[in-house]
Write an enzyme that holds these catalytic residues in place. Structure first.
Site, mmCIF file in Angstrom:
data_model
loop_
_atom_site.group_PDB
_atom_site.id
_atom_site.type_symbol
_atom_site.label_atom_id
_atom_site.label_comp_id
_atom_site.label_asym_id
_atom_site.label_seq_id
_atom_site.Cartn_x
_atom_site.Cartn_y
_atom_site.Cartn_z
ATOM 1 N N ASP A 46 -3.703 -21.309 20.206
ATOM 2 C CA ASP A 46 -2.737 -22.402 20.047
ATOM 3 C C ASP A 46 -2.143 -22.824 21.388
ATOM 4 O O ASP A 46 -0.916 -22.832 21.574
ATOM 5 C CB ASP A 46 -1.599 -22.000 19.088
ATOM 6 N N ASN A 158 4.806 -26.581 5.030
ATOM 7 C CA ASN A 158 4.971 -25.408 5.883
ATOM 8 C C ASN A 158 5.474 -25.792 7.274
ATOM 9 O O ASN A 158 4.835 -26.595 7.968
ATOM 10 C CB ASN A 158 3.641 -24.654 6.001
ATOM 11 N N ALA A 159 6.596 -25.231 7.676
ATOM 12 C CA ALA A 159 7.231 -25.559 8.957
ATOM 13 C C ALA A 159 6.646 -24.713 10.087
ATOM 14 O O ALA A 159 7.294 -23.824 10.640
ATOM 15 C CB ALA A 159 8.736 -25.363 8.867
ATOM 16 N N ILE A 160 5.382 -25.010 10.436
ATOM 17 C CA ILE A 160 4.760 -24.395 11.615
ATOM 18 C C ILE A 160 3.999 -25.468 12.385
ATOM 19 O O ILE A 160 3.893 -26.613 11.958
ATOM 20 C CB ILE A 160 3.815 -23.231 11.253
ATOM 21 N N SER A 178 0.989 -27.366 7.922
ATOM 22 C CA SER A 178 -0.188 -26.539 7.728
ATOM 23 C C SER A 178 -0.434 -26.352 6.231
ATOM 24 O O SER A 178 0.436 -25.866 5.521
ATOM 25 C CB SER A 178 0.019 -25.175 8.394
ATOM 26 N N PHE A 179 -1.638 -26.747 5.764
ATOM 27 C CA PHE A 179 -2.035 -26.569 4.370
ATOM 28 C C PHE A 179 -0.991 -27.187 3.415
ATOM 29 O O PHE A 179 -0.350 -28.174 3.772
ATOM 30 C CB PHE A 179 -2.278 -25.087 4.080
ATOM 31 N N TRP A 180 -0.836 -26.635 2.210
ATOM 32 C CA TRP A 180 0.066 -27.178 1.194
ATOM 33 C C TRP A 180 -0.076 -28.702 1.114
ATOM 34 O O TRP A 180 -1.172 -29.199 0.918
ATOM 35 C CB TRP A 180 1.509 -26.718 1.480
ATOM 36 N N GLU A 214 -3.973 -28.893 9.644
ATOM 37 C CA GLU A 214 -2.816 -28.350 10.359
ATOM 38 C C GLU A 214 -2.898 -28.708 11.836
ATOM 39 O O GLU A 214 -3.775 -29.447 12.270
ATOM 40 C CB GLU A 214 -2.741 -26.831 10.176
#
Length: 325
Positions: A46, A158-160, A178-180, A214
């Site tokens: 990342d 998702n909080a990333i 990310s996802f969801w 994501e």
């Protein structure tokens, strides 16, 4: 020349450059270039890279306390310690007590460095994004500003994977997700770096392959905001299937469409880099404008499963779409 270091020798490099010049999308992964030459401390996951106002480059990556590296030439990288060598007690609720912090996003604005990063555990949406600032960017110099946004197990998002973007008129936005239900965006205060209001924009979502989208990054160029993002699966070593996608919009809040005109909220995205040869799962993209070109920064896994720093350049077609070379 820096560009010559990053160009491939052989057919794949020629094809990739030609695709960029003539607006031809790569037909298969066989046309994708290998990463450009990087040396020294090349392990990274990342990655986020910026050019420092004092010269050279600063890189931040996922790691205990956020891993920092420096480079004088964008080729040779050296370890530079941790942003938070004394830990981040405020993040422990989200990491389960681990020191590992994810997906840092670096920038330099208003005379200081800004660092957004996320705290979570793998597969969970109990997550948070935090902000820290520094006047030097050095290890241990970062001041905790606060929590920007958090998600819960019932949020549906998702909080990333945060990314700070600034519009041509000076408005600040944070893209993440990310996802969801995919990629989201919120407006920030340009003075504090924290949320400016309660509005949340839906930017991208997938409905196949476990909804795997994501790592958003927004780059402005010639009237368009380009949304770079990752599809499919990270973090599985040499078995990772991450691939780098792009779409664009004339407005930072969307709607974003890929090259075929498909909305990113309907699963759209144009692939520009994917697994090829021994380069596995290239993704988590970031883009930096440098003196020689726009630079694509990402991580990939080698055949032994180690996460490595990837750097390539971007060319742009006459219709304004990027190709990696």
């Amino acid at each position: 020349m820096r560009i010559r270091k990053l160009l491939l020798t052989g057919v794949t490099g020629v094809l990739a450059v030609a695709a960029g010049l003539y607006g031809i999308q790569s037909a298969s992964a066989a046309t994708y270039p290998n990463p450009g030459v990087v040396t020294g401390s090349t392990g990274a996951h990342d990655p986020s890279l910026i050019k420092r106002p004092t010269g050279g480059y600063l890189l931040a990556t996922t790691g205990d306390g956020i891993t920092l590296k420096t480079s004088g030439d964008r080729t040779a990288f050296a370890d530079a310690g941790k942003a938070f060598p004394n830990g981040t007690s405020w993040a422990s609720t989200y990491t389960g007590g681990s020191a590992n912090l994810w997906a840092p996003d670096l920038s330099y604005r208003n005379g200081k460095y800004w660092l957004y990063y996320s705290a979570s555990t793998f597969g969970s949406s109990r997550s948070a994004i935090f902000l820290a600032t520094s006047t030097t960017g050095a290890a241990g110099s970062w001041t905790h500003v606060g929590k920007v946004i958090e998600s819960t197990t019932s949020s549906g998002w998702n909080a990333i994977d945060p990314n700070l973007s600034v519009t041509t008129s000076g408005e600040w936005y944070l893209t993440f997700g990310s996802f969801w239900t995919g990629i989201k965006m919120v407006k920030l205060s340009s003075s504090t770096g924290l949320r400016a209001d309660s509005t949340m924009h839906n930017i991208a979502e997938r409905f196949t392959n476990s909804k795997s989208v994501e790592a958003p990054f927004i780059h402005y160029r010639n009237g368009y905001y380009y949304l770079f993002m990752s599809f499919d699966f990270c973090c599985q070593g040499a078995s990772s299937t991450y691939r780098t996608m792009v779409a664009r919009s004339t407005s930072i809040t969307g709607p974003y469409k890929d090259r075929a005109g498909t909305l990113t909220t309907a699963g759209g995205g144009t692939e520009i880099l994917a697994t090829h040869d021994s380069i596995r799962g290239p993704g988590h993209p970031a883009v930096m404008t440098d003196s020689d070109a726009d630079v694509l920064i990402y991580h990939y896994y080698n055949s032994s499963g180690a996460a490595k720093l990837g750097i390539n350049l971007l060319s742009w077609s006459s219709s304004g779409w990027p190709t990696v070379y």
